[in-house]
Design an enzyme around this catalytic site. Structure first.
Site, short mmCIF file in Angstrom:
data_model
loop_
_atom_site.label_atom_id
_atom_site.label_comp_id
_atom_site.label_asym_id
_atom_site.label_seq_id
_atom_site.Cartn_x
_atom_site.Cartn_y
_atom_site.Cartn_z
N ASP A 10 -37.05 -36.12 -53.32
CA ASP A 10 -35.82 -35.21 -52.44
C ASP A 10 -35.57 -34.02 -53.50
O ASP A 10 -35.27 -34.28 -54.40
CB ASP A 10 -35.36 -36.58 -52.55
CG ASP A 10 -33.09 -36.35 -51.54
OD1 ASP A 10 -33.28 -35.10 -51.50
OD2 ASP A 10 -33.35 -37.59 -51.68
N VAL A 33 -33.04 -31.27 -44.27
CA VAL A 33 -33.29 -31.20 -45.23
C VAL A 33 -31.43 -30.85 -45.83
O VAL A 33 -30.63 -31.48 -46.88
CB VAL A 33 -34.15 -30.95 -46.43
CG1 VAL A 33 -33.64 -29.35 -46.20
CG2 VAL A 33 -33.31 -30.69 -48.14
N ASP A 34 -31.02 -30.50 -44.89
CA ASP A 34 -29.70 -29.64 -44.51
C ASP A 34 -29.11 -31.45 -44.86
O ASP A 34 -28.10 -31.21 -44.94
CB ASP A 34 -29.90 -28.92 -42.71
CG ASP A 34 -28.43 -28.06 -43.21
OD1 ASP A 34 -28.23 -28.01 -44.31
OD2 ASP A 34 -28.22 -27.94 -42.11
N SER A 117 -38.07 -24.22 -42.84
CA SER A 117 -38.64 -24.11 -42.10
C SER A 117 -40.13 -25.03 -40.99
O SER A 117 -40.96 -25.00 -39.98
CB SER A 117 -39.44 -22.25 -41.06
OG SER A 117 -38.38 -21.91 -41.24
N THR A 118 -40.31 -26.16 -42.63
CA THR A 118 -41.52 -26.21 -41.69
C THR A 118 -41.30 -28.20 -40.83
O THR A 118 -42.68 -28.74 -41.18
CB THR A 118 -42.86 -26.59 -42.91
OG1 THR A 118 -42.28 -27.67 -44.34
CG2 THR A 118 -42.89 -25.09 -43.78
N GLY A 119 -40.38 -28.36 -41.05
CA GLY A 119 -39.91 -29.50 -40.46
C GLY A 119 -39.58 -29.23 -39.08
O GLY A 119 -40.15 -28.90 -37.75
N TYR A 121 -38.43 -27.01 -37.58
CA TYR A 121 -38.35 -25.41 -37.17
C TYR A 121 -40.14 -25.12 -36.74
O TYR A 121 -40.48 -24.54 -36.54
CB TYR A 121 -38.43 -24.49 -38.22
CG TYR A 121 -36.02 -24.56 -37.70
CD1 TYR A 121 -35.83 -25.35 -36.79
CD2 TYR A 121 -35.75 -23.22 -38.59
CE1 TYR A 121 -34.55 -24.58 -36.67
CE2 TYR A 121 -33.80 -23.59 -38.40
CZ TYR A 121 -33.65 -23.96 -37.25
OH TYR A 121 -32.27 -23.64 -36.76
N1 AR6 Z 1 -35.97 -33.35 -50.14
C1 AR6 Z 1 -37.00 -31.60 -50.12
N2 AR6 Z 1 -37.52 -32.03 -48.94
C2 AR6 Z 1 -36.84 -32.49 -47.50
C3 AR6 Z 1 -35.98 -33.91 -47.59
C4 AR6 Z 1 -35.35 -33.21 -48.29
N3 AR6 Z 1 -34.81 -34.42 -49.07
N4 AR6 Z 1 -36.24 -33.02 -46.56
C5 AR6 Z 1 -36.98 -33.09 -45.64
N5 AR6 Z 1 -37.41 -32.20 -46.54
P1 AR6 Z 1 -36.53 -29.45 -41.98
P2 AR6 Z 1 -36.10 -26.57 -41.32
C6 AR6 Z 1 -39.36 -31.71 -46.00
O1 AR6 Z 1 -36.64 -30.41 -40.97
O2 AR6 Z 1 -38.27 -27.16 -40.60
C7 AR6 Z 1 -31.70 -29.09 -39.41
O3 AR6 Z 1 -31.50 -28.90 -39.02
C8 AR6 Z 1 -39.11 -31.73 -44.92
O4 AR6 Z 1 -39.63 -32.58 -44.85
O5 AR6 Z 1 -35.45 -30.35 -43.17
O6 AR6 Z 1 -36.44 -25.46 -42.21
C9 AR6 Z 1 -30.98 -27.42 -40.49
O7 AR6 Z 1 -29.48 -27.21 -40.07
C10 AR6 Z 1 -39.88 -30.00 -44.82
O8 AR6 Z 1 -40.96 -29.93 -45.04
O9 AR6 Z 1 -35.05 -28.16 -42.46
C11 AR6 Z 1 -31.30 -26.63 -39.45
O10 AR6 Z 1 -31.32 -26.57 -38.08
C12 AR6 Z 1 -39.05 -29.22 -44.90
O11 AR6 Z 1 -37.48 -29.95 -45.68
C13 AR6 Z 1 -32.75 -26.87 -39.12
O12 AR6 Z 1 -32.84 -28.37 -39.37
C14 AR6 Z 1 -37.93 -28.30 -43.68
O13 AR6 Z 1 -37.33 -29.46 -43.16
C15 AR6 Z 1 -33.93 -26.49 -39.98
O14 AR6 Z 1 -35.49 -26.63 -40.19
#
Ligand code: AR6
Length: 166
Positions: A10, A33-34, A117-119, A121
Site C-alpha cells: 500500500d 489509490v486516490d 491507469s491500470t485499475g 482506467y
Molecule cells: N497503494 C498502491 N496501489 C494501489 C492502492 C494502494 N493503496 N490501491 C489501488 N492501487 P486506480 P487508475 C493500485 O484504479 O486506474 C480513481 O477513482 C491498483 O491496483 O487507483 O489510474 C481516481 O480518482 C492499480 O494497479 O487508478 C480516478 O478517477 C493502480 O493502483 C481513477 O480512479 C491504479 O488503479 C484513476 O484510475
C-alpha cells in the site's frame, strides 16, 4: 539498477519524499489509490487540491503529504484506456514525466509510483509497466542519484514489474 526498487503493498505506508497519486482531472479524490491516499492524508489534502481547479490528463501537481509518512504527494492524471488510439501511451508517459519534473523542481530525492491507469482506467498492465519503466530509466540516465520505487498493489502488476526489471 539499484536506484529502482519494487515493493508490493500500500503506497500510503511508504516513507519517501513524495508518493504519486493516480488522480483524475478534478483532483478532488475518487476510488482506488486516490481514495486510499485522501483517506490516509486527511481532509486538509482536499482543501489544497481544490485550489488547482480542473487539469488535463498527463498533468501532475504537487501538494503536501499531511498525515502520510511521505512529505509530498504528486497527483498525476493518467489516461482512461479506450482503444489505444486516443494518445493513451503519450498521456501515460506524460503523467510519469511530469511527476519526475516536479521531483526535480522541488529538490526531492525519492519518489514512489503506483501503477497509474491500470485499475479503474483499464490501461493494459504489461504495456503500462513498459512505459513506466522506460520513462524512469531514461530519467535515471541523467539523474542517477535519485531513488524510484514502484509500489504494486495487485499480484499481477507485481509479477509484471519483477519480470521486466530482473
Ligand atoms: N497503494 C498502491 N496501489 C494501489 C492502492 C494502494 N493503496 N490501491 C489501488 N492501487 P486506480 P487508475 C493500485 O484504479 O486506474 C480513481 O477513482 C491498483 O491496483 O487507483 O489510474 C481516481 O480518482 C492499480 O494497479 O487508478 C480516478 O478517477 C493502480 O493502483 C481513477 O480512479 C491504479 O488503479 C484513476 O484510475
Amino acid at each position: 539498477m539499484n536506484n529502482i526498487e519494487i515493493i508490493k503493498g500500500d503506497i500510503t505506508n511508504i516513507l519517501v519524499d513524495a508518493i504519486v497519486n493516480a488522480a483524475n482531472t478534478s483532483l478532488l479524490g475518487g476510488g482506488g489509490v486516490d481514495g486510499a491516499i485522501h483517506k490516509a492524508a486527511g481532509t486538509e489534502l482536499l482543501k489544497e487540491c481544490k485550489k488547482f481547479g480542473h487539469r488535463n490528463p498527463g498533468d501532475a501537481v504537487i501538494t503536501l503529504g499531511y498525515n502520510l509518512p511521505a512529505k509530498y504527494i504528486i497527483h498525476a492524471i493518467g489516461p482512461i484506456w479506450r482503444s489505444g488510439n486516443n494518445d493513451e501511451v503519450k498521456i501515460l508517459r506524460n503523467a510519469y514525466q511530469n511527476s519526475l519534473n516536479l521531483m526535480i523542481e522541488n529538490n526531492l530525492e525519492s519518489i514512489a509510483f503506483p501503477n497509474i491507469s491500470t485499475g479503474i482506467y483499464k490501461f493494459p498492465k504489461e504495456k503500462a509497466a513498459e512505459i513506466a519503466i522506460e520513462t524512469i530509466k531514461e530519467f535515471l540516465e541523467k539523474y542517477n542519484d535519485k531513488k524510484i520505487i514502484f509500489v504494486c498493489f495487485d499480484n499481477e502488476n507485481y509479477k509484471i514489474y519483477l519480470n521486466l526489471l530482473n
